[in-house]
Design a protein around this motif. Structure first.
Motif: not given
Lengths: 114, 114
Positions: A96-114, B42-46
């Motif tokens: 959210p707005p404000g520098a002092a906030r923790g992040y909420t992460f997504g589950s990610g994209t696992r990229l594999t280059v073959v 699981r994803g990263l959690q604050f």
């Protein structure tokens, strides 16, 4: 949505192909970040967007990497001419707005280059 | 530029014993400090953050962390470890003097044995 959504969850691509990764942040979160987590490594900062300010691209490893974000909505991370060393989990986070906030992460994209 | 060091790749502790996961940082301005946890598949959690105020901050799942300005440290602690605490823990720092870029440490893997 309720959380940060990333797609695809997994991507296998051939060396030399371009890939596009998508991140849909939490509504109202003005800040959006991309990180890369390689096997056994920590999180490597790539880029962040904050509202309408110019993005901080200082972490992008080469000019093959680019990212866009329209307003405070979806972001796409594009990797051109993929290399095997690009294989990693690409994580998106928003806050959210404000520098002092923790992040909420997504589950990610696992990229594999073959 | 900010940086974070997690000197231990792995920490082993018996269930019921206290645990400490170490973190030291470097920033030019006032530090904003964070801990995140990544459970298997699981994803990263604050977990918690220090921005200002009391040096001892409390977070989720019974974890706490102590900010020590003179030692530039922000160690994560828990009085009594649980097997379910086994995970990968990341310390992170942002320069409170400006910018939104957060740098993460390499991570410390915590193993709690029954």
């Amino acid at each position: 949505g309720a959380g940060v959504s990333q797609s695809p969850s997994n991507k296998v691509t051939e060396k030399g192909k371009d890939v596009e990764l998508r991140c849909d942040p939490i509504s109202g979160h003005t800040a959006l970040y991309w990180y890369r987590q390689s096997l056994g490594q920590g999180l490597e900062f790539l880029i962040y967007f904050q509202g309408n300010s110019a993005p901080d691209k200082s972490g992008l490893p080469s000019d093959r990497f680019s990212a866009e974000r329209t307003g405070e909505s979806v972001s796409t991370l594009t990797i051109q001419r993929t290399q095997q060393e690009d294989s990693a989990v690409y994580l998106c986070a928003s806050s959210p707005p404000g520098a002092a906030r923790g992040y909420t992460f997504g589950s990610g994209t696992r990229l594999t280059v073959v | 530029a900010q940086s974070v060091a997690q000197p231990e790749d792995q920490v082993n502790v018996a269930e019921g014993n206290p645990l400490t996961v170490k973190c030291t940082y470097s920033v030019s301005g006032n530090p904003y400090l964070f801990w995140y946890v990544q459970y298997p598949n699981r994803g990263l959690q604050f977990l918690l953050k220090y921005i200002t105020g009391d040096n001892l901050v409390k977070g989720s799942y019974g974890f706490e962390a102590e900010f020590n300005k003179s030692q530039t440290s922000f160690h994560l602690k828990k009085p009594s470890a649980l097997v379910s605490d086994s995970a990968l823990y990341f310390c992170a720092v942002r320069d409170g003097g400006g910018g939104f870029k957060t740098i993460f440490g390499a991570g410390t893997r915590l193993f709690v044995k029954a």
